[in-house]
Design an enzyme around this catalytic site. Sequence first.
Site, mmCIF file in Angstrom:
data_model
loop_
_atom_site.group_PDB
_atom_site.id
_atom_site.type_symbol
_atom_site.label_atom_id
_atom_site.label_comp_id
_atom_site.label_asym_id
_atom_site.label_seq_id
_atom_site.Cartn_x
_atom_site.Cartn_y
_atom_site.Cartn_z
ATOM 1 C CD1 TRP A 14 -49.342 -52.952 -11.395
ATOM 2 C CD2 TRP A 14 -49.552 -54.343 -9.458
ATOM 3 N NE1 TRP A 14 -48.220 -53.188 -10.581
ATOM 4 C CE2 TRP A 14 -48.483 -53.789 -9.401
ATOM 5 C CE3 TRP A 14 -50.057 -55.083 -8.520
ATOM 6 C CZ2 TRP A 14 -47.545 -54.009 -8.312
ATOM 7 C CZ3 TRP A 14 -49.453 -55.591 -7.329
ATOM 8 C CH2 TRP A 14 -47.887 -54.899 -7.404
ATOM 9 C CE LYS A 15 -55.236 -50.701 -17.514
ATOM 10 N NZ LYS A 15 -55.446 -50.374 -18.962
ATOM 11 C CD GLU A 101 -58.798 -50.864 -19.107
ATOM 12 O OE1 GLU A 101 -58.665 -51.432 -17.719
ATOM 13 O OE2 GLU A 101 -57.903 -50.808 -19.930
ATOM 14 C CD GLU A 171 -55.949 -43.665 -17.868
ATOM 15 O OE1 GLU A 171 -54.846 -44.150 -17.421
ATOM 16 O OE2 GLU A 171 -57.045 -44.527 -17.464
ATOM 17 N N GLY A 238 -50.488 -48.457 -17.142
ATOM 18 C CA GLY A 238 -50.904 -49.851 -17.134
ATOM 19 C C GLY A 238 -49.949 -50.927 -17.211
ATOM 20 N N GLY A 239 -49.701 -51.166 -18.878
ATOM 21 C CA GLY A 239 -48.827 -52.294 -19.334
ATOM 22 C C GLY A 239 -47.317 -51.993 -18.597
HETATM 23 P P1 13P Z 1 -51.498 -48.868 -20.449
HETATM 24 O O1 13P Z 1 -50.425 -47.790 -19.957
HETATM 25 O O2 13P Z 1 -51.432 -50.084 -20.753
HETATM 26 O O3 13P Z 1 -51.890 -47.966 -21.840
HETATM 27 O O4 13P Z 1 -52.977 -48.448 -19.757
HETATM 28 C C1 13P Z 1 -53.283 -47.028 -19.418
HETATM 29 C C2 13P Z 1 -54.312 -47.206 -18.415
HETATM 30 O O5 13P Z 1 -55.407 -47.630 -18.500
HETATM 31 C C3 13P Z 1 -53.986 -47.063 -17.004
HETATM 32 O O6 13P Z 1 -54.966 -46.710 -16.179
#
Ligand code: 13P
Length: 260
Positions: A14-15, A101, A171, A238-239
Site C-alpha cells: 500500500w506504500k 523507493e 521489480e 502497488g497502485g
Molecule cells: P505499481 O504496481 O504501482 O507499479 O507498484 C509496484 C511496486 O512498487 C510494488 O512494490
Amino acid sequence: MSIEVRRPLMAANWKMHLSIAEGVSFIAKLHELVGTPRDREVLIAPPYTHLWPLREPMAAAGFSLAAQNCHWEAQGAYTGEVSLAMLAETGCRYVIVGHSERRHIFGESDAWIGRKTAAALSRGVVPIVCIGEKIEEREAGLTEQVLRRQLTAGLEGISLDTPEPLVIAYEPVWAIGTGRTATPNQAQEAHAFVREWLADRFDKAVAKGIRILYGGSVKPDNVDDLMAQPDIDGALVGGASLEAASFARIVQYQRSGKSP
Ligand code: 13P
C-alpha cells in the site's frame, strides 16, 4: 523439492496510502470477494501505523501481514526507525526489504539491505528482498549485472536449509507506477536468471522452492499472463492493490497453463 511446492504469494504494497478505517473495510471487502484461498497466499503491507489495528482482521481473514521496511538493529537511538522484534510483536510475518523507493528516494545502500535481510531472518520474519534495474541499466545491457550485485549484497552471509524463510521480488524500476509492465517474457527471463543465481548460491532444491514475485504495474488485465510464466510465483502490487475489487481480481488470477 519440486516447483509445485511454491505456493503463489499475491502481495499488496500500500506504500503511503489509505487510512486505518479504509484498511479495515478493504480487508472485509477483499475477504468477501476471495475468501481465504488455500492454494495461494494473500499478503498486505500497510503503513507502520496500521499494523497493530489491522492484525486481527488480517488474521481472521487468513491473510499475511507485512511491514514495508525495518531497521536491522534490535534497539537503540535510531529516531524514526522500527525494529524487527517490534514488527513481529504487531503480527508481521513478512517484511519488504530494499524496495526501489527506499533505494532511490531514501538512499538505502546494498549493504544496508543485506543487514536488514540478515536481521529479518534471524528474527523469524520473512524478508521480501526487492531487486530491479533502472531503465538506463536495462538499455545498456546491464540488467543481469545489476541483479547479481543486488542479490550478492542483499543476501550476504545468509544460509538457508529450506526455502520458506526467503522471498525475492523482481521489480524493474522502469515498470513501477508507470503503467509500463515488463512483458511476461522479459519478466520470466529475469526470474530464471535469479533462480539460477539462487541455485549457485544455495542448494539447488532450496532455490527451486524460493518464491520470486514480479512487481511493476501488475493489473487485473496482465496478471494472468505474468502468472503463467514458470518462474513467476506471485506479484507485488502497488497502485492496483489500493482498491479491493482490483486486488481481488489479481489474487484470483486465472491459472492458464500453470497450476499453482
Ligand atoms: P505499481 O504496481 O504501482 O507499479 O507498484 C509496484 C511496486 O512498487 C510494488 O512494490
